[in-house]
Design a protein around this motif. Structure first.
Motif, PDB file in Angstrom:
ATOM      1  N   PHE A  89       0.793  -1.229   0.000  1.00  0.00           N
ATOM      2  CA  PHE A  89       0.000   0.000   0.000  1.00  0.00           C
ATOM      3  C   PHE A  89       0.828   1.283   0.000  1.00  0.00           C
ATOM      4  CE2 PHE A  89      -2.537  -3.179   2.478  1.00  0.00           C
ATOM      5  CZ  PHE A  89      -3.435  -3.476   1.457  1.00  0.00           C
ATOM      6  N   GLY A  90       2.131   1.168  -0.181  1.00  0.00           N
ATOM      7  CA  GLY A  90       2.955   2.366  -0.246  1.00  0.00           C
ATOM      8  C   GLY A  90       3.060   3.065   1.090  1.00  0.00           C
ATOM      9  N   THR A  91       2.789   4.357   1.121  1.00  0.00           N
ATOM     10  CA  THR A  91       3.035   5.172   2.316  1.00  0.00           C
ATOM     11  C   THR A  91       1.925   5.077   3.359  1.00  0.00           C
ATOM     12  OG1 THR A  91       2.103   7.048   1.109  1.00  0.00           O
ATOM     13  CG2 THR A  91       4.506   6.850   1.149  1.00  0.00           C
ATOM     14  N   THR A  92       0.835   4.370   3.098  1.00  0.00           N
ATOM     15  CA  THR A  92      -0.244   4.266   4.096  1.00  0.00           C
ATOM     16  C   THR A  92       0.262   3.803   5.464  1.00  0.00           C
ATOM     17  OG1 THR A  92      -1.867   3.769   2.364  1.00  0.00           O
ATOM     18  CG2 THR A  92      -2.483   3.251   4.623  1.00  0.00           C
ATOM     19  N   PRO A  93       1.083   2.745   5.537  1.00  0.00           N
ATOM     20  CA  PRO A  93       1.521   2.263   6.855  1.00  0.00           C
ATOM     21  C   PRO A  93       2.417   3.239   7.613  1.00  0.00           C
ATOM     22  CG  PRO A  93       1.789   0.557   5.189  1.00  0.00           C
ATOM     23  CD  PRO A  93       1.515   1.828   4.467  1.00  0.00           C
ATOM     24  N   LEU A  94       2.913   4.283   6.937  1.00  0.00           N
ATOM     25  CA  LEU A  94       3.706   5.271   7.675  1.00  0.00           C
ATOM     26  C   LEU A  94       2.875   5.929   8.764  1.00  0.00           C
ATOM     27  CD1 LEU A  94       5.826   7.007   4.877  1.00  0.00           C
ATOM     28  CD2 LEU A  94       6.412   5.075   6.348  1.00  0.00           C
ATOM     29  N   PHE A 215      21.522  -0.248   9.306  1.00  0.00           N
ATOM     30  CA  PHE A 215      22.235  -0.830   8.159  1.00  0.00           C
ATOM     31  C   PHE A 215      21.263  -1.188   7.034  1.00  0.00           C
ATOM     32  CE2 PHE A 215      25.608  -1.582  11.320  1.00  0.00           C
ATOM     33  CZ  PHE A 215      26.716  -1.195  10.589  1.00  0.00           C
ATOM     34  N   VAL A 216      20.141  -1.823   7.394  1.00  0.00           N
ATOM     35  CA  VAL A 216      19.170  -2.218   6.378  1.00  0.00           C
ATOM     36  C   VAL A 216      18.631  -1.004   5.640  1.00  0.00           C
ATOM     37  CG1 VAL A 216      16.876  -3.201   6.018  1.00  0.00           C
ATOM     38  CG2 VAL A 216      18.508  -4.379   7.477  1.00  0.00           C
ATOM     39  N   PHE A 217      18.385   0.075   6.349  1.00  0.00           N
ATOM     40  CA  PHE A 217      17.874   1.290   5.718  1.00  0.00           C
ATOM     41  C   PHE A 217      18.812   1.774   4.618  1.00  0.00           C
ATOM     42  CE2 PHE A 217      17.923   5.959   5.553  1.00  0.00           C
ATOM     43  CZ  PHE A 217      16.618   6.196   5.127  1.00  0.00           C
ATOM     44  N   PHE A 218      20.090   1.861   4.922  1.00  0.00           N
ATOM     45  CA  PHE A 218      21.040   2.363   3.927  1.00  0.00           C
ATOM     46  C   PHE A 218      21.195   1.383   2.760  1.00  0.00           C
ATOM     47  CE2 PHE A 218      22.424   4.987   7.576  1.00  0.00           C
ATOM     48  CZ  PHE A 218      22.343   6.231   6.967  1.00  0.00           C
ATOM     49  N   TYR A 219      21.199   0.089   3.067  1.00  0.00           N
ATOM     50  CA  TYR A 219      21.284  -0.899   1.985  1.00  0.00           C
ATOM     51  C   TYR A 219      20.037  -0.841   1.104  1.00  0.00           C
ATOM     52  CZ  TYR A 219      25.519  -3.216   3.656  1.00  0.00           C
ATOM     53  OH  TYR A 219      26.821  -3.502   4.010  1.00  0.00           O
ATOM     54  N   ALA A 220      18.865  -0.673   1.714  1.00  0.00           N
ATOM     55  CA  ALA A 220      17.619  -0.647   0.947  1.00  0.00           C
ATOM     56  C   ALA A 220      17.539   0.576   0.056  1.00  0.00           C
ATOM     57  CB  ALA A 220      16.420  -0.697   1.898  1.00  0.00           C
ATOM     58  N   SER A 303      11.702   1.008  12.798  1.00  0.00           N
ATOM     59  CA  SER A 303      10.722   1.029  11.711  1.00  0.00           C
ATOM     60  C   SER A 303      11.353   1.344  10.361  1.00  0.00           C
ATOM     61  CB  SER A 303       9.626   2.057  12.013  1.00  0.00           C
ATOM     62  OG  SER A 303       8.873   1.683  13.150  1.00  0.00           O
ATOM     63  N   LEU A 304      12.600   1.775  10.372  1.00  0.00           N
ATOM     64  CA  LEU A 304      13.290   2.030   9.103  1.00  0.00           C
ATOM     65  C   LEU A 304      13.360   0.773   8.240  1.00  0.00           C
ATOM     66  CD1 LEU A 304      16.272   4.240  10.359  1.00  0.00           C
ATOM     67  CD2 LEU A 304      14.255   5.017   9.075  1.00  0.00           C
ATOM     68  N   ILE A 305      13.370  -0.392   8.872  1.00  0.00           N
ATOM     69  CA  ILE A 305      13.387  -1.652   8.111  1.00  0.00           C
ATOM     70  C   ILE A 305      12.148  -1.755   7.238  1.00  0.00           C
ATOM     71  CG2 ILE A 305      13.210  -4.157   8.289  1.00  0.00           C
ATOM     72  CD1 ILE A 305      14.975  -4.091  10.696  1.00  0.00           C
ATOM     73  N   ALA A 306      10.991  -1.580   7.850  1.00  0.00           N
ATOM     74  CA  ALA A 306       9.736  -1.723   7.115  1.00  0.00           C
ATOM     75  C   ALA A 306       9.622  -0.670   6.017  1.00  0.00           C
ATOM     76  CB  ALA A 306       8.555  -1.611   8.077  1.00  0.00           C
ATOM     77  N   PHE A 307       9.910   0.549   6.363  1.00  0.00           N
ATOM     78  CA  PHE A 307       9.772   1.660   5.423  1.00  0.00           C
ATOM     79  C   PHE A 307      10.682   1.482   4.209  1.00  0.00           C
ATOM     80  CE2 PHE A 307      11.819   5.755   4.303  1.00  0.00           C
ATOM     81  CZ  PHE A 307      10.764   6.327   3.598  1.00  0.00           C
ATOM     82  N   SER A 308      11.949   1.242   4.449  1.00  0.00           N
ATOM     83  CA  SER A 308      12.917   1.223   3.355  1.00  0.00           C
ATOM     84  C   SER A 308      12.824  -0.063   2.535  1.00  0.00           C
ATOM     85  CB  SER A 308      14.332   1.388   3.904  1.00  0.00           C
ATOM     86  OG  SER A 308      14.648   0.379   4.853  1.00  0.00           O
TER      87      SER A 308
END
Length: 528
Positions: A89-94, A215-220, A303-308
């Motif tokens: 759903f894109g940005t909805t879960p933000l 780390f996941v955020f930057f890799y994503a 939450s950066l994991i989910a977002f990115s």
């Protein structure tokens, strides 16, 4: 409330998660699992009473309290359900990820001091103990216990659903083996460890998840070509994916979905028993001061994991750079396995394994306590021997684990949606009764009784019945539910149920006030 998927349950599929054959990832998983088991054994040696088993004997400090509070909210939902919802759903879960940190702050302000004081004044161990003391009603105690059991079954199912994917990702086993094997390990861990083991596992995995999330955020972001490229690819496929309100619903519906999710995951935080009962555990009142900002910031970072991962994977699929060989539920594990270094993948997956174990331990503990302690007391048949009560509590864990496993096998809901339903069930049941009750002298037992019945009934009608319809293929049942729902199906019924329960609680309390004051020893709860 979401439209059901009318397909028969097929739990034996292996899904699109790559088979883990990296010795580093396997090593991390094995070592972390060993550490978790060792903590469980240590917890067993430290557990002598029901108080030790349920609230650690009021022994934990600021950082452990904050980290365990954040991790029981994040857990499997954040790593499996979060990327899944963002991918779909894109940005909805933000609106969830923005709301939950606010929820920590709100919960600390309205409940932390009061529940910790209550633990000293009346020596309460469970949420039902607290509601009984506040309202002096066995009916309130019993309804609280029933609500806890029902919510725990659903919420535990969320974590078991995530656990089957994580076990597959780490050990390369079929998903069905991951479900049954993970449930068995969880049961053994919970029986021997209790809450003492759970909070220390929470603390270790919370630190690991925070580091890994960065780390996941930057890799994503790098994998997707940077945020600019990710946004362009998503906008080309569907502009709603990167709009302020996301793609769950169109136009005004998307706005309404975002607002209701914001309400549900901010205000609703104060109704989560696995969070608010953590306040009983603090060593003293002073350590509560810094817990809220620590927990809020930790949740936001994790939450950066989910977002990115969710946005990046969806952008690459839309751009034709990768093939969609996985389901939305598998986005998080697939990204970590395929597109991050082995050390990061092993760290994240191992920490997530521990997170699910310790969070599920919290659910099992509060659910089992409701079965062995709260409901029998409400019925006038308490277990008076402490040792017997402890053993009955441990025995109740098996039933809850089995029922939650069945829910996973036969539910067709996304992990993220199932998590929202569980969250909403607890929110509608307990925000009015606990938050209002601990902050308003005018709250009455009839307000609590009626709002508990309405909150549970609303969620069962609008969320459980559609799930039954999806599994059984009974379209008429879903049509019946929709006929009585005045909003678009994308709008979460859980949020509406929370608002309805709050209104009912206030109105009934105002109508049933008798002028009776709260007990003298509880007046300190209402002092500012």
């Amino acid at each position: 409330m979401s439209d059901p998927v009318t397909v028969p349950p097929v739990p034996l599929q292996e899904g699109g998660i790559p088979v883990a054959d990296d010795p580093v990832i396997l090593g991390f998983g094995a070592v972390y699992l060993l550490i978790v088991v060792m903590i469980g054994i240590w917890g067993y040696r430290q557990t002598q009473t029901t108080s030790d088993f349920l609230i650690t004997g009021k022994s934990i400090g600021t950082w452990v309290l904050a980290m365990t509070a954040f991790s029981v909210i994040q857990s499997g939902f954040g790593f499996v359900g979060g990327p899944e919802l963002v991918y779909a759903f894109g940005t909805t879960p933000l609106w969830i990820f923005f709301s939950a940190p606010i929820g920590f702050l709100l919960t600390w302000v309205v409940l932390a001091k009061r529940l910790r004081l209550l633990a000293d004044i009346r020596n309460v161990l469970t949420l039902a103990d607290a509601t009984y003391v506040r309202y002096e009603s066995e009916a309130v105690r019993g309804l609280t216990g029933i609500a806890v059991v029902l919510g725990v079954i659903a919420y535990l199912a969320v974590n078991l659903a995530a656990l089957q994917f994580v076990m597959r990702a780490i050990f390369g086993i079929p998903i069905i083996w991951g479900l049954f094997g993970g449930a068995t390990i969880l049961l053994v861990y919970s029986v021997i460890g209790g809450m003492i083991a759970g909070v220390w596992t929470d603390f270790i995995q919370a630190i690991t998840m925070i580091v890994g999330a960065v780390f996941v955020f930057f890799y994503a972001v790098s994998f997707g070509g940077g945020m600019g490229t990710i946004s362009q690819n998503l906008a080309s496929a569907d502009p709603a994916l990167i709009s302020p309100f996301g793609a769950l619903g169109a136009g005004s519906t998307a706005v309404l979905v975002a607002i209701t999710w914001w309400i549900l995951f901010s205000v609703g935080s104060a109704g989560q028993p696995h969070l608010i009962t953590k306040f009983y555990m603090s060593r003293n009142m002073e350590i509560l001061k810094w817990g809220a900002p620590i927990a809020a910031i930790s949740y936001a970072v994790s939450s950066l994991i989910a977002f990115s991962a969710g946005l990046s994977m969806r952008a690459m699929v839309e751009a034709g750079e990768i093939e969609e060989t996985f389901s939305a539920s598998e986005v998080g594990p697939v990204f970590v396995l395929e597109y991050t270094p082995s050390v990061i993948a092993g760290l994240i997956l191992a920490a997530l394994l521990a997170a699910i174990m310790s969070t599920s331990d919290s659910f099992l503990n509060i659910g089992a306590a409701a079965i062995s302690r709260d409901i029998p007391r409400a019925l006038g048949r308490p277990i008076t021997d402490d040792h017997t009560e402890l053993r009955v509590t441990q025995a109740a864990l098996a039933t809850l684990t089995a029922l939650s496993t069945i829910v996973v096998l036969y539910s067709e809901a996304l992990v993220g949606i199932l998590g929202a339903i569980s969250w909403g069930f607890f929110a509608a049941s307990f925000v009015p009764v606990v938050v209002f009750g601990m902050n308003w002298k005018g709250a009455t037992k009839w307000g609590a009784i009626v709002s508990l019945i309405v909150g549970m009934g609303f969620n069962i009608f609008y969320n459980v019945l559609p799930e039954i319809a999806a599994v059984t293929g009974t379209d008429w049942l879903n049509e019946l539910v929709l006929a009585f729902y005045p909003y678009p199906p994308e709008v979460p019924a859980e949020a509406i149920g929370l608002l309805v329960a709050m209104i009912v609680f206030i109105v009934v309390s105002l109508l049933t006030q008798s002028g009776k004051d709260v007990p003298a020893d509880l007046r300190v709860l209402f002092e500012r």
